[in-house]
Design a protein around this motif. Sequence first.
Motif, PDB file in Angstrom:
ATOM      1  N   ASP A  29       0.824  -1.217   0.000  1.00  0.00           N
ATOM      2  CA  ASP A  29       0.000   0.000   0.000  1.00  0.00           C
ATOM      3  C   ASP A  29       0.858   1.267   0.000  1.00  0.00           C
ATOM      4  N   THR A  32      -0.757   4.639  -0.965  1.00  0.00           N
ATOM      5  CA  THR A  32      -1.675   5.171   0.040  1.00  0.00           C
ATOM      6  C   THR A  32      -0.873   5.822   1.167  1.00  0.00           C
ATOM      7  N   HIS A  33       0.183   5.143   1.610  1.00  0.00           N
ATOM      8  CA  HIS A  33       0.995   5.715   2.693  1.00  0.00           C
ATOM      9  C   HIS A  33       1.635   7.032   2.254  1.00  0.00           C
ATOM     10  N   SER A  35       0.515   9.047  -0.056  1.00  0.00           N
ATOM     11  CA  SER A  35      -0.573  10.030  -0.166  1.00  0.00           C
ATOM     12  C   SER A  35      -0.942  10.576   1.209  1.00  0.00           C
ATOM     13  N   GLN A  36      -0.843   9.703   2.231  1.00  0.00           N
ATOM     14  CA  GLN A  36      -1.224  10.133   3.582  1.00  0.00           C
ATOM     15  C   GLN A  36      -0.062  10.787   4.327  1.00  0.00           C
ATOM     16  N   GLY A  37       1.080  10.999   3.636  1.00  0.00           N
ATOM     17  CA  GLY A  37       2.121  11.817   4.258  1.00  0.00           C
ATOM     18  C   GLY A  37       3.467  11.159   4.486  1.00  0.00           C
ATOM     19  N   GLU A  43       9.975   7.214   6.943  1.00  0.00           N
ATOM     20  CA  GLU A  43       8.510   7.217   7.125  1.00  0.00           C
ATOM     21  C   GLU A  43       7.849   6.113   6.294  1.00  0.00           C
ATOM     22  N   ALA A  47       5.687   3.100   7.883  1.00  0.00           N
ATOM     23  CA  ALA A  47       4.292   2.923   7.463  1.00  0.00           C
ATOM     24  C   ALA A  47       4.063   1.546   6.838  1.00  0.00           C
ATOM     25  N   GLU A  83      -1.415   8.836  -7.678  1.00  0.00           N
ATOM     26  CA  GLU A  83      -2.244   9.537  -6.684  1.00  0.00           C
ATOM     27  C   GLU A  83      -3.733   9.342  -7.009  1.00  0.00           C
ATOM     28  N   VAL A  87      -4.359   4.831  -4.756  1.00  0.00           N
ATOM     29  CA  VAL A  87      -4.566   5.074  -3.321  1.00  0.00           C
ATOM     30  C   VAL A  87      -5.787   4.251  -2.905  1.00  0.00           C
ATOM     31  N   THR A  89      -7.741   3.969  -0.478  1.00  0.00           N
ATOM     32  CA  THR A  89      -8.912   4.519   0.203  1.00  0.00           C
ATOM     33  C   THR A  89      -9.798   5.322  -0.756  1.00  0.00           C
ATOM     34  N   SER A  90      -9.356   5.443  -2.019  1.00  0.00           N
ATOM     35  CA  SER A  90     -10.101   6.277  -2.962  1.00  0.00           C
ATOM     36  C   SER A  90     -11.127   5.453  -3.732  1.00  0.00           C
TER      37      SER A  90
END
Length: 333
Positions: A29, A32-33, A35-37, A43, A47, A83, A87, A89-90
Amino acid sequence: MSRIDTTRLQRLARAYTETAVFYAAIDLDLFTHVSQGAGTIAEVAAATGISELNAERLVVVALALDLLRRDDNGRLVNAPDCETFMVSTSERFAGPWMTFTRGEVPAWFDLTERLQDPSPPSELGLYDGITVERARRYHAATYSIGMGAGRRFCRTVDLTGRRKMMDLGGGSGAYSINAVSTFDGLEAVVFDLPAVTVVTEEYLERNDVTDRVTTMGGDFINDPLPTGCDVAVMASNLPIYDGPNIQKVVSKTFDALEPGGEMHLIGETLDSDGVGPLDAALWGMAEIHYGSGGRSHTVDECIGYFRTAGFVDVENTDFVPNTLTRTFGRKPG
Ligand SMILES: C[S@@+](CC[C@H](N)C(=O)[O-])C[C@H]1O[C@@H](n2cnc3c(N)ncnc32)[C@H](O)[C@@H]1O
């Protein structure tokens, strides 16, 4: 004169490693990670739960493949397509489609033996004896890409005033769901193998269109098609069949349509000279793994299927450049 070298051939010899990295990024993922920062290797490691060394390896390849980029502050960001589509969650997440053919990986590495196998092909290939469970897994993937294609179809084709569309091999019903939601008064019938229509119904309910879209189970090569329709769409099943069977279904569709009706055949199509696009060529090759008689078809062949059936105003246009074309024809009124 430029010197000939082996760069292109070396890349081809190891292209499977790019696929493997992409699959791993999806599994972890990564997009997604990010995209979430998660903007640094540390990092990303935290994640995704992998070591910093492995996160660095992954990020370095993702940067080289232009899946990830660095922003002005040097932090990792997704490339625009990742993006939008990668992702998880989209609503537009296309991960299931990207890993749709992952199960074929071992078979592709047995391709030589398969090419040498003299067994005759079967008509339905992959779809022979398909079960509801298998159709459910399959169409989770086609839905994740088909809704976008269905939206594009409704932006490209004006069905204002049309009354009923048959969606041949409609699968999740993505084209029908979009069409009835876009064009007032339009109804649709998704025609697909009986096990698949059980799954179609689930997508129709989820999209709240069961009052306007129905299903009909059958085999579009051998069974009667829906009647009373003034539009037919057949999307993304072109390389599954050989020329005579595509001709058969186009001709049957012509016969079943109302006078003045129109047909749209959307599929991966080779250019007139038969040289690429590569995607169309490879979808034809992929049929070897399912034992079907399917192959890639050229734009000219598609136009020929329509003209032979009796359609007029026949034309072929790009639908998704380098990926899908749309062949159109009208039944004389
Ligand atoms: C790749 S999917 C495309 C689904 C949908 N048209 C889309 O674009 O999202 C191909 C579909 O064609 C259906 N199909 C293949 N052969 C068929 C046949 N002989 N009769 C009816 N449906 C068939 C499959 O069951 C599957 O749902």
